[in-house]
Design an enzyme around this catalytic site. Structure first.
Site, PDB file in Angstrom:
ATOM      1  N   SER A 191       0.855  -1.195   0.000  1.00 15.85           N
ATOM      2  CA  SER A 191       0.000   0.000   0.000  1.00 15.85           C
ATOM      3  C   SER A 191       0.886   1.238   0.000  1.00 15.85           C
ATOM      4  CB  SER A 191      -0.892   0.023   1.255  1.00 15.85           C
ATOM      5  OG  SER A 191      -1.527   1.282   1.404  1.00 15.85           O
ATOM      6  N   TYR A 219      -2.146  -0.387  10.286  1.00 16.96           N
ATOM      7  CA  TYR A 219      -2.228  -0.824   8.896  1.00 16.96           C
ATOM      8  C   TYR A 219      -0.956  -0.430   8.143  1.00 16.96           C
ATOM      9  CZ  TYR A 219      -3.719  -1.115   4.024  1.00 16.96           C
ATOM     10  OH  TYR A 219      -3.791  -1.414   2.681  1.00 16.96           O
TER      11      TYR A 219
END
Length: 243
Positions: free
Chosen positions: A139, A152
């Site tokens: 990501s 995350y």
């Protein structure tokens, strides 16, 4: 991808399903892995309706033994596995001071530990068969400070680091390991979460990615066209972040 057998974790929805769809369109066989039987069955039925060859394997990736068993099931279904896509992931937005131990464990259990064990399973198989491709979904949050979801972001930074280590270890065995770092993607979950318009507005191309945008990049890295690409992180984010 014609004739290749591919495992996709998180393949029953979102980016994972878009990748699975594109793979069967290009002639690959797909083993969809996801946590719940119902979505897995629905995804497999969708691929078969498009004329694809697919099997579904429900698995809780947080437990290493589950990962090895699931990968073995995929090998038995197709005879071999040519590529693995570690797509499954937990995403949550929460301020730093509000994250609980259980939320940390859930995030790292799926995003890092599950990916690690699936990759180990693939390594063992691919070393025996003479090589393969592993593509891990990271990501932009692995590369960009993000106080709204630090657990995350940390998990995806771990994905990048693990992938680099695996890439160096795998290269002599013709096991190619690379990552993709998407920015905002217009999955159904993202659309319903409410934050997508704000993030999409930051993209220089003026829109969030469609899941197929990520799928196309995946198919390149999983195919023979990327046979000199090792340990690379491919940003697929419309210019959201440029490094």
């Amino acid at each position: 991808m014609k004739g290749k057998a591919v495992v996709i974790t998180g393949g029953a929805q979102g980016i994972g399903y878009a990748i699975s769809e594109l793979l069967v369109e290009r002639g690959a066989k797909v083993a969809i892995m996801d946590v719940a039987q119902g979505p897995v069955d629905k995804a497999v039925a969708g691929l078969k309706a498009k004329g694809g060859e697919a099997v579904g394997i429900p698995v809780d990736l947080r437990v290493g033994a589950n990962c090895y068993k699931a990968f073995d099931q995929a090998v038995k279904a197709f005879g071999r596995i040519d590529a693995l896509g570690n797509v499954a992931g937990v995403y949550a937005r929460k301020p730093i001071l509000e994250i609980t131990d259980d939320e940390w464990n859930e995030m790292l259990g799926v995003n890092v530990r599950g990916l690690y064990h699936m990759t180990v399973a693939a390594f063992k198989h691919m070393k025996e068969k003479g090589g393969g491709k592993i593509v891990n979904i990271a990501s932009v949050d692995a590369w960009k400070a993000h106080p709204k979801n630090p657990h995350y972001a940390a998990s995806k930074a771990a994905v990048v680091s693990l992938s680099r280590s695996f890439a160096l270890e795998g290269a002599p065995h013709k096991i190619y390991v690379n990552t993709i770092s998407p920015g905002p993607v217009a999955t159904e979950k993202a659309k319903s979460a409410g934050w997508l318009p704000e993030e999409a507005a930051k993209v220089p191309l003026g829109r969030a990615a469609e899941p197929k945008d990520i799928a196309q990049a995946f198919c390149y890295l999983a195919s023979d066209e990327s046979n000199y690409v090792v340990g690379v992180n491919l940003f697929v984010n419309g210019g959201y972040i440029i490094l």
